[in-house]
Design a protein around this motif. Structure first.
Motif, PDB file in Angstrom:
ATOM      1  N   ILE A 228      23.238  47.889 -61.940  1.00 58.15           N
ATOM      2  CA  ILE A 228      22.477  46.822 -62.608  1.00 58.15           C
ATOM      3  C   ILE A 228      22.213  45.669 -61.644  1.00 58.15           C
ATOM      4  O   ILE A 228      21.120  45.077 -61.628  1.00 58.15           O
ATOM      5  N   LEU A 229      23.178  45.370 -60.813  1.00 58.41           N
ATOM      6  CA  LEU A 229      23.012  44.294 -59.834  1.00 58.41           C
ATOM      7  C   LEU A 229      21.920  44.623 -58.820  1.00 58.41           C
ATOM      8  O   LEU A 229      21.157  43.743 -58.398  1.00 58.41           O
ATOM      9  N   LEU A 230      21.822  45.901 -58.442  1.00 53.41           N
ATOM     10  CA  LEU A 230      20.820  46.301 -57.448  1.00 53.41           C
ATOM     11  C   LEU A 230      19.398  46.243 -57.989  1.00 53.41           C
ATOM     12  O   LEU A 230      18.440  46.323 -57.210  1.00 53.41           O
ATOM     13  N   LEU A 231      19.245  46.119 -59.321  1.00 52.94           N
ATOM     14  CA  LEU A 231      17.905  45.949 -59.870  1.00 52.94           C
ATOM     15  C   LEU A 231      17.291  44.622 -59.462  1.00 52.94           C
ATOM     16  O   LEU A 231      16.061  44.474 -59.440  1.00 52.94           O
ATOM     17  N   PHE A 232      18.142  43.684 -59.104  1.00 54.81           N
ATOM     18  CA  PHE A 232      17.663  42.347 -58.735  1.00 54.81           C
ATOM     19  C   PHE A 232      17.833  42.040 -57.248  1.00 54.81           C
ATOM     20  O   PHE A 232      17.334  41.023 -56.764  1.00 54.81           O
ATOM     21  N   ILE A 233      18.538  42.902 -56.544  1.00 52.69           N
ATOM     22  CA  ILE A 233      18.794  42.677 -55.115  1.00 52.69           C
ATOM     23  C   ILE A 233      18.206  43.846 -54.326  1.00 52.69           C
ATOM     24  O   ILE A 233      18.516  45.009 -54.600  1.00 52.69           O
ATOM     25  N   ARG A 234      17.347  43.528 -53.371  1.00 52.80           N
ATOM     26  CA  ARG A 234      16.748  44.540 -52.520  1.00 52.80           C
ATOM     27  C   ARG A 234      17.442  44.512 -51.167  1.00 52.80           C
ATOM     28  O   ARG A 234      17.159  43.667 -50.322  1.00 52.80           O
ATOM     29  N   SER A 235      18.384  45.415 -50.999  1.00 50.78           N
ATOM     30  CA  SER A 235      19.127  45.491 -49.745  1.00 50.78           C
ATOM     31  C   SER A 235      19.351  46.960 -49.398  1.00 50.78           C
ATOM     32  O   SER A 235      19.847  47.741 -50.219  1.00 50.78           O
ATOM     33  N   TYR A 236      18.953  47.326 -48.180  1.00 48.28           N
ATOM     34  CA  TYR A 236      19.087  48.714 -47.750  1.00 48.28           C
ATOM     35  C   TYR A 236      20.542  49.151 -47.731  1.00 48.28           C
ATOM     36  O   TYR A 236      20.889  50.228 -48.233  1.00 48.28           O
ATOM     37  N   TRP A 237      21.426  48.334 -47.178  1.00 49.98           N
ATOM     38  CA  TRP A 237      22.828  48.720 -47.032  1.00 49.98           C
ATOM     39  C   TRP A 237      23.545  48.751 -48.378  1.00 49.98           C
ATOM     40  O   TRP A 237      24.414  49.610 -48.605  1.00 49.98           O
ATOM     41  N   HIS A 239      22.108  49.542 -51.242  1.00 51.37           N
ATOM     42  CA  HIS A 239      21.650  50.767 -51.882  1.00 51.37           C
ATOM     43  C   HIS A 239      22.312  51.997 -51.257  1.00 51.37           C
ATOM     44  O   HIS A 239      22.638  52.965 -51.966  1.00 51.37           O
ATOM     45  N   LEU A 240      22.525  51.954 -49.956  1.00 49.03           N
ATOM     46  CA  LEU A 240      23.186  53.071 -49.280  1.00 49.03           C
ATOM     47  C   LEU A 240      24.641  53.202 -49.740  1.00 49.03           C
ATOM     48  O   LEU A 240      25.139  54.320 -49.994  1.00 49.03           O
ATOM     49  N   GLY A 246      28.464  56.542 -55.619  1.00 50.82           N
ATOM     50  CA  GLY A 246      28.148  57.407 -56.750  1.00 50.82           C
ATOM     51  C   GLY A 246      28.446  58.870 -56.467  1.00 50.82           C
ATOM     52  O   GLY A 246      28.954  59.596 -57.332  1.00 50.82           O
ATOM     53  N   THR A 247      28.158  59.307 -55.237  1.00 49.47           N
ATOM     54  CA  THR A 247      28.451  60.695 -54.865  1.00 49.47           C
ATOM     55  C   THR A 247      29.946  60.973 -54.918  1.00 49.47           C
ATOM     56  O   THR A 247      30.389  62.015 -55.413  1.00 49.47           O
ATOM     57  N   VAL A 248      30.749  60.026 -54.428  1.00 48.52           N
ATOM     58  CA  VAL A 248      32.200  60.204 -54.420  1.00 48.52           C
ATOM     59  C   VAL A 248      32.766  60.210 -55.847  1.00 48.52           C
ATOM     60  O   VAL A 248      33.596  61.061 -56.199  1.00 48.52           O
ATOM     61  N   VAL A 249      32.311  59.281 -56.674  1.00 51.01           N
ATOM     62  CA  VAL A 249      32.842  59.167 -58.034  1.00 51.01           C
ATOM     63  C   VAL A 249      32.562  60.435 -58.839  1.00 51.01           C
ATOM     64  O   VAL A 249      33.462  61.001 -59.490  1.00 51.01           O
ATOM     65  N   PHE A 250      31.334  60.927 -58.784  1.00 51.33           N
ATOM     66  CA  PHE A 250      31.011  62.107 -59.588  1.00 51.33           C
ATOM     67  C   PHE A 250      31.529  63.394 -58.957  1.00 51.33           C
ATOM     68  O   PHE A 250      31.684  64.401 -59.665  1.00 51.33           O
ATOM     69  N   SER A 251      31.819  63.382 -57.683  1.00 52.48           N
ATOM     70  CA  SER A 251      32.517  64.525 -57.083  1.00 52.48           C
ATOM     71  C   SER A 251      33.929  64.623 -57.630  1.00 52.48           C
ATOM     72  O   SER A 251      34.423  65.719 -57.946  1.00 52.48           O
ATOM     73  N   LEU A 295      20.131  62.811 -53.415  1.00 53.98           N
ATOM     74  CA  LEU A 295      18.687  62.626 -53.229  1.00 53.98           C
ATOM     75  C   LEU A 295      18.383  61.194 -52.803  1.00 53.98           C
ATOM     76  O   LEU A 295      17.505  60.966 -51.944  1.00 53.98           O
ATOM     77  N   GLN A 296      19.074  60.227 -53.359  1.00 53.34           N
ATOM     78  CA  GLN A 296      18.898  58.842 -52.915  1.00 53.34           C
ATOM     79  C   GLN A 296      19.309  58.673 -51.462  1.00 53.34           C
ATOM     80  O   GLN A 296      18.640  57.976 -50.686  1.00 53.34           O
ATOM     81  N   LEU A 297      20.417  59.313 -51.078  1.00 53.67           N
ATOM     82  CA  LEU A 297      20.843  59.244 -49.671  1.00 53.67           C
ATOM     83  C   LEU A 297      19.796  59.868 -48.747  1.00 53.67           C
ATOM     84  O   LEU A 297      19.514  59.330 -47.670  1.00 53.67           O
ATOM     85  N   MET A 298      19.205  60.973 -49.176  1.00 50.08           N
ATOM     86  CA  MET A 298      18.159  61.604 -48.358  1.00 50.08           C
ATOM     87  C   MET A 298      16.963  60.682 -48.207  1.00 50.08           C
ATOM     88  O   MET A 298      16.370  60.570 -47.122  1.00 50.08           O
TER      89      MET A 298
END
Length: 302
Positions: A228-237, A239-240, A246-251, A295-298
């Motif tokens: 939700i925070l990233l909806l208002f903040i545009r930062s490459y790092w 988002h990375l 997210g990948t780690v948590v759902f793994s 897919l986001q990481l790609m």
């Protein structure tokens, strides 16, 4: 001598042994008293022509009432339905069949959005399509997650799961139009490799990931707040980091859900045998979320 026991006796506790010993002692004492009382009057009894009195002819009767009630700690009353290997095997087969059908249907729908250029152009021109799918998707997810009786009823559970899979495929297809075909294919291959590796790891490891249920819930809540925070903040790092977290948590969620399905020696494995739809839904969502974050990481690393 008559011996009556009106209260139930627990034979497993050894109470009957004390009762039998007491009855035997009373019987011996009674016979000794009887013999001592009848020996002086033996001549008198022979005079009357009665070798034995009527009272002495009465046999000793032992009455023992045994209760049919079982102990509260009886293991048979606490038996887990999954203790039967055939029940567990049937449950796992149902889950994997449903999961395979879901993944195949989702892959086919994504392929339509990916390689049908007219459909891809239409989705890009009509953003309302993606936003219209979200309420229906979350509404059906809440129904499947909260209505336990409904997801156990056949064929209602299969129908709801099929509709949910269709909505999930359409939603993912609408998201993949913003990525190149190569990125989607690489993300699919990476997701398949990660899923297979984690499933084999969950089946072989001695670590019990079902104990991490509370920790993973907290991490999931943090991930949602982060998104939700990233909806208002545009930062490459940022988002990375979000995609990596997210990948780690759902793994971890995938490993835990596989161990919940397999059960056995794990601490938390209390799924009902009729909850195969719910188990398949959990693992399916874990795989889809892993695909989404990869897919986001790609896309971020291109």
């Amino acid at each position: 001598m008559d011996l009556g026991v009106s209260e139930p006796i627990d034979l497993s506790a050894g109470d009957h042994q004390h009762l039998i010993r007491k009855a035997a002692d009373d019987n011996v004492q009674s016979k000794s008293k009887r013999s001592s009382n009848t020996s002086p009057s033996l001549g008198q009894q022979q005079t009357h022509g009665e070798p034995h009195s009527k009272a002495s002819e009465q046999e000793d009767i032992f009455v023992v009432q045994i209760s049919d009630e079982t102990s509260p700690n009886d293991s048979s009353t606490l038996a887990n339905p999954f203790s039967d290997a055939s029940v567990r095997r049937g449950f796992i087969i149902k889950v994997f069949l449903l999961l395979s059908a879901q993944l195949v249907a989702t892959g086919a729908i994504i392929s339509l959005f990916l390689f049908w250029m007219d459909l891809k152009a239409w989705v890009l021109a009509n953003a309302w399509f993606t936003y219209a799918l979200l309420p229906a998707f979350f509404l059906l997810l809440i129904v499947l997650a909260c209505c336990g009786k409904l997801r156990r009823q056949v064929p209602a559970n299969y129908i709801l799961l099929g509709i949910f899979t269709l909505l999930q495929g359409l939603l993912l297809g609408a998201i993949t139009v913003f990525y190149k075909a190569e990125e989607v294919l690489w993300a699919t291959a990476a997701t398949a490799l990660v899923t297979l590796s984690l499933t084999l790891f969950a089946l072989q490891t001695k670590w019990d990931f079902t104990l991490l249920n509370g920790v993973l819930f907290v991490l999931l809540f943090i991930l949602i707040m982060y998104g939700i925070l990233l909806l208002f903040i545009r930062s490459y790092w940022l988002h990375l980091m979000y995609a990596g977290l997210g990948t780690v948590v759902f793994s971890l969620y995938l490993v835990m859900d596989v161990q919940l399905m397999v059960g056995g020696r794990h601490h938390h494995s209390d799924l009902d045998p009729e909850e195969y739809v719910f188990a398949a839904l959990n693992i399916y969502l874990d795989i889809i979320e892993i695909f989404f974050f990869i897919l986001q990481l790609m896309g971020l690393l291109r």
